[in-house]
Design an enzyme around this catalytic site. Sequence first.
Site, PDB file in Angstrom:
ATOM      1  N   GLU A 177       0.844  -1.201   0.000  1.00  0.00           N
ATOM      2  CA  GLU A 177       0.000   0.000   0.000  1.00  0.00           C
ATOM      3  C   GLU A 177       0.880   1.252   0.000  1.00  0.00           C
ATOM      4  OE1 GLU A 177      -3.441   2.057   2.834  1.00  0.00           O
ATOM      5  OE2 GLU A 177      -2.082   0.547   3.658  1.00  0.00           O
ATOM      6  N   HIS A 178       1.809   1.322   0.939  1.00  0.00           N
ATOM      7  CA  HIS A 178       2.757   2.437   1.038  1.00  0.00           C
ATOM      8  C   HIS A 178       4.170   1.900   0.849  1.00  0.00           C
ATOM      9  CE1 HIS A 178      -0.560   3.457   3.973  1.00  0.00           C
ATOM     10  NE2 HIS A 178      -0.600   4.527   3.196  1.00  0.00           N
TER      11      HIS A 178
END
Length: 436
Positions: A331-332
């Site tokens: 996601e990040h």
Amino acid sequence: MQTIDLRGVQPTRTAFERLVPRPVVDVQAAMTVAADLIADVRKRGAAALREQAERFDGGVPASVRVPVAEIVAAVDALPGGVREALEEAIARVREATAAQVPPAAVTRIGPGAVIEQRWQPVERAGLYVPGGKAVYPSSVVMNAVPAQVAGVASIALASPPQREFGGAVHPTILGAAGLLGIDEVYAMGGAGAIGALAWGVGELGLEPVQVITGPGNIYVAAAKRVVRGQTGIDSEAGTTEILVIADDTADPRYVAADLISQAEHDEAAASLLVTDSPAFVGRVAAELETLAASTRYAERVRAALGGQQSAVVLVDDLDAAAAFSNAYGPEHLELQTADAEAVLARIQNAGAIFVGPHAPVSLGDYLAGSNHVLPTGGQARFSPGLGAYSFLRPQQVIRYDREALRAVAGRIVALSGAEDLSAHGEAVTLRFEERA
């Protein structure tokens, strides 16, 4: 954190996923519960929403639809620093999101033959802002601004009623909605709220929406799967993830702080450090111990960092680090290396990428201007984060004059005949027949 040593090893993506398993989130198992809750809302409307609020949120709203006066009052009650921060976030996200709206394109296939591609916003969007372990006014911004930039004319927002506020939506959520000009807010949460947005609740004046966006728990994710087809959805969000690629030039305190910042969301949050430096691992471990002990949610952070979903991954070099990250699809993704741009060039799969020591994920969570609603659970390998495009549909507009149609009529007849659909061809040829 567990350590996984991949030096000298070239595992496949399947092996990567086995080595660092994600949290067990069985959305399919939650679908029966979600479907039942949605069916109850479709059958009994506001009464079902109130019962679900009492059952799951511990508070029954005085009014499921929040009066506009309460939204106005919530804006006025926002602490000065919070209001200024929200206004700055709105401005930054609006500016960055404006670049996501594609211009219309016109293609001239030949004389008298024109294909136009235009982008149409959905008429109405439903935004879900979760409650649970934290309050997320930033999620109001991240969901609403792209819809507004896309040109969505009507927006409804749902957020769970809060026990500590007598069954009302959290006032900071209301304040953020008010700053954005949203005056249609509902005190409802979970799967029932998703169903209400999808099919509407007439007695509340809640009309169905065409797209539902926003993160939530496993039942919200399951509900989105249930309503897909009735309405569009953005994604089935899971627990947060951060993967940091770092070499021994990175600041171990920065890296540790960033891993902790995402671990504080949930015990199932995933924090991964991928590095080619064993010595750097030791420095980060020492900082993690110090910083985790001082954080407000120390127990939650330790549980997340010690879970099967979190790890330190040792690799031979930064090429191998990029390969691991691409297989994982975080996601990040943070890049804290001597030449972060060189690593960036090797990255394919990530929800959002934070380059350099002064671009932590926390910046993206609030004030970078980027959107923090991002794909989790490996969905970054095939799905984008939330943006203006999430509320837009490309439409093709076809314009042909008589001679342009005549030029391709024979080929249309040939192809329709090959498919044994002769009426298709006849719909073209009859346009050129003489009529008495």
